[in-house]
Write a protein that holds these residues in place. Structure first.
Motif, PDB file in Angstrom:
ATOM      1  N   UNK A   1       0.813  -1.223   0.000  1.00  0.00           N
ATOM      2  CA  UNK A   1       0.000   0.000   0.000  1.00  0.00           C
ATOM      3  C   UNK A   1       0.838   1.260   0.000  1.00  0.00           C
ATOM      4  N   UNK A   2       1.297   1.699   1.140  1.00  0.00           N
ATOM      5  CA  UNK A   2       1.997   2.986   1.282  1.00  0.00           C
ATOM      6  C   UNK A   2       3.508   2.847   1.158  1.00  0.00           C
ATOM      7  N   UNK A   3       4.015   1.701   0.658  1.00  0.00           N
ATOM      8  CA  UNK A   3       5.457   1.507   0.566  1.00  0.00           C
ATOM      9  C   UNK A   3       6.076   2.553  -0.358  1.00  0.00           C
ATOM     10  N   UNK A   4       7.196   3.144   0.085  1.00  0.00           N
ATOM     11  CA  UNK A   4       7.913   4.136  -0.722  1.00  0.00           C
ATOM     12  C   UNK A   4       9.263   3.619  -1.188  1.00  0.00           C
ATOM     13  N   UNK A   5       9.726   2.549  -0.602  1.00  0.00           N
ATOM     14  CA  UNK A   5      10.997   1.980  -1.025  1.00  0.00           C
ATOM     15  C   UNK A   5      11.058   0.511  -0.587  1.00  0.00           C
ATOM     16  N   UNK A   6      11.876  -0.227  -1.338  1.00  0.00           N
ATOM     17  CA  UNK A   6      12.055  -1.649  -1.090  1.00  0.00           C
ATOM     18  C   UNK A   6      13.550  -1.944  -1.126  1.00  0.00           C
ATOM     19  N   UNK A   7      14.005  -2.762  -0.212  1.00  0.00           N
ATOM     20  CA  UNK A   7      15.406  -3.140  -0.191  1.00  0.00           C
ATOM     21  C   UNK A   7      15.572  -4.656  -0.288  1.00  0.00           C
ATOM     22  N   UNK A   8      16.443  -5.099  -1.184  1.00  0.00           N
ATOM     23  CA  UNK A   8      16.748  -6.516  -1.335  1.00  0.00           C
ATOM     24  C   UNK A   8      18.219  -6.705  -1.019  1.00  0.00           C
ATOM     25  N   UNK A   9      18.518  -7.616  -0.103  1.00  0.00           N
ATOM     26  CA  UNK A   9      19.893  -7.876   0.304  1.00  0.00           C
ATOM     27  C   UNK A   9      20.225  -9.349   0.054  1.00  0.00           C
ATOM     28  N   UNK A  10      21.228  -9.574  -0.790  1.00  0.00           N
ATOM     29  CA  UNK A  10      21.698 -10.924  -1.090  1.00  0.00           C
ATOM     30  C   UNK A  10      23.034 -11.114  -0.371  1.00  0.00           C
ATOM     31  N   UNK A  11      23.067 -12.026   0.612  1.00  0.00           N
ATOM     32  CA  UNK A  11      24.245 -12.183   1.462  1.00  0.00           C
ATOM     33  C   UNK A  11      24.881 -13.557   1.233  1.00  0.00           C
ATOM     34  N   UNK A  12      26.134 -13.546   0.792  1.00  0.00           N
ATOM     35  CA  UNK A  12      26.905 -14.785   0.618  1.00  0.00           C
ATOM     36  C   UNK A  12      27.755 -14.998   1.870  1.00  0.00           C
ATOM     37  N   UNK A  13      27.408 -16.016   2.662  1.00  0.00           N
ATOM     38  CA  UNK A  13      28.160 -16.336   3.867  1.00  0.00           C
ATOM     39  C   UNK A  13      28.973 -17.609   3.634  1.00  0.00           C
TER      40      UNK A  13
END
Length: 403
Positions: free
Chosen positions: A323-335
């Motif tokens: 609904x009111x989302x203004x930004x999205x963050x995707x984090x791909x972490x290689x451990x």
């Protein structure tokens, strides 16, 4: 043979006796009476009583009587020694070990006495010679009986071993048949489980491709309807819906052919996630930032596909529900031993304990099934007004290298 030959031998003895003693009526009568008594004894205790042949006591009495008749006859006439083979035959056949040794020795005494008829048993020399003749008869015949017993035991043990082998083979055949039936049932169960797994996989594939694409198309068409007064915005939403339809068609064809997601065909997972996020951001007008941490490396194809599908599902949920989302963050972490993908937005959020998705809840369920099927974990964090975070973690196993 055992019921005929003894009588034939007695008949021969009678004929010989008559030939030699026809001029001695008294002695001839006694000899004929002895032969008749032996015949009647054999007829009553053996020939006419087959059931008695398995009774050791009766057979012992029967053979002892025959030996006594034979001894009396050879003492009267040496030629009655021809009856001794009959006594041996009975001793070997109807008396069990070791009692047969006594009767074999008795038959040997009859035979030896007949052979020693011309000896002078009144002197010590004659007696010793008589005893030597008995020993020569008794020893070998008892040895033959012993050798026969050893052979019989060997034969019995061999038969027992063969019988056990046949029984073992029968049990093995039964076990093999049972195992074959069990294997068939296991194959049927595996086939049924495979069908269920394939149905679940196809359901996830349809949701990840057609359902997401159709949802995006509906969203863009609704936006175009609301922007009817703004030709530029209308064309933008219309173009986005058209592009989504083409992408969904391509993905549907690839899913049917069990191919990897299209973004992974030409790049690594990080590049594919970046491409998917960029398309989604351009389509919905919401900034989507992709961050990659750690040293990127190749994973198993099914693991990369699962994480990419998770990114697509997470972004689709933002478009549908944030609904009111203004930004999205995707984090791909290689451990070291795991690879994690986080999708977070600053939308309106929801209560995970009470939330029921408008699409029936299959999106998150399918996502969790896909991740857990690869020994991974899926966590969902959200609160009303506080945004939503979805985190998937998979083992970082390298793909198999085929030689």
């Amino acid at each position: 043979m055992i019921t005929v030959v003894p009588y034939v031998v007695l008949a021969v003895m009678v004929a010989v006796t008559i030939a030699f003693k026809h001029d001695q009526p008294g002695s001839l009568a006694i000899d004929l009476a002895l032969c008749a008594a032996a015949a009647v004894w054999s007829l009553v205790l053996f020939t006419l009583r087959p059931a008695w042949r398995d009774r050791a006591g009766v057979m012992g009495v029967f053979l002892a009587g025959l030996i006594l008749f034979g001894l009396v006859m050879v003492l009267r006439n040496p030629w009655f020694g021809v009856y001794s083979p009959v006594l041996y035959f009975y001793a070997y056949r109807i008396i069990g070990w070791p009692r047969e040794l006594y009767f074999v020795a008795g038959a040997a005494v009859v035979a030896g006495t007949a052979q020693a008829a011309d000896l002078d048993t009144g002197s010590w020399a004659g007696r010793l010679e008589y005893l030597a003749i008995l020993a020569v008869n008794i020893g070998p015949m008892c040895l033959v009986a012993w050798i026969g017993e050893i052979g019989a035991r060997y034969y019995d043990s061999r038969e027992a071993a063969l019988r056990e082998a046949r029984e073992a083979n029968a049990r093995l055949a039964a076990a093999l048949a049972e195992n074959a039936a069990l294997q068939e049932r296991l194959v049927e169960h595996a086939r049924a489980a495979g069908v269920l797994d394939e149905r679940a996989r196809m359901a996830r594939e349809i949701h990840d491709t057609l359902a997401q694409g159709l949802t995006g198309i509906v969203t863009q068409l609704q936006a175009a309807e609301h922007a009817a007064g703004d030709p530029a915005a209308w064309r933008r939403h219309h173009a986005a819906a058209t592009a989504l339809a083409r992408e969904s068609l391509t993905e549907a064809r690839r899913s049917v052919n069990e191919l990897r997601p299209e973004p992974l065909e030409s790049g690594r997972l990080a590049d594919a996630v970046t491409e998917v996020a960029a398309r989604w951001s351009a389509r919905h007008g919401i900034p989507a930032q992709v961050t990659v941490t750690g040293e990127a490396r190749t994973m198993r194809p099914e693991a990369e596909a699962a994480l990419l599908r998770m990114a697509q599902e997470g972004l689709a949920n933002v478009a549908r529900h944030a609904g009111t989302a203004t930004r999205v963050g995707l984090t791909l972490s290689y451990m070291d031993h795991q690879v994690a993908l986080d999708v977070r937005d600053d939308g309106r959020g929801f209560d995970p304990a009470a939330r029921v998705e408008r699409d029936g809840g299959f999106g998150l369920v399918a996502m969790r099934q896909r991740i857990e099927a690869l020994s991974g974990t899926l966590q969902i964090e959200s609160e009303v007004g506080g945004g939503t975070g979805i985190s998937a973690c998979l083992p970082a196993e390298a793909p198999e290298v085929r030689s």
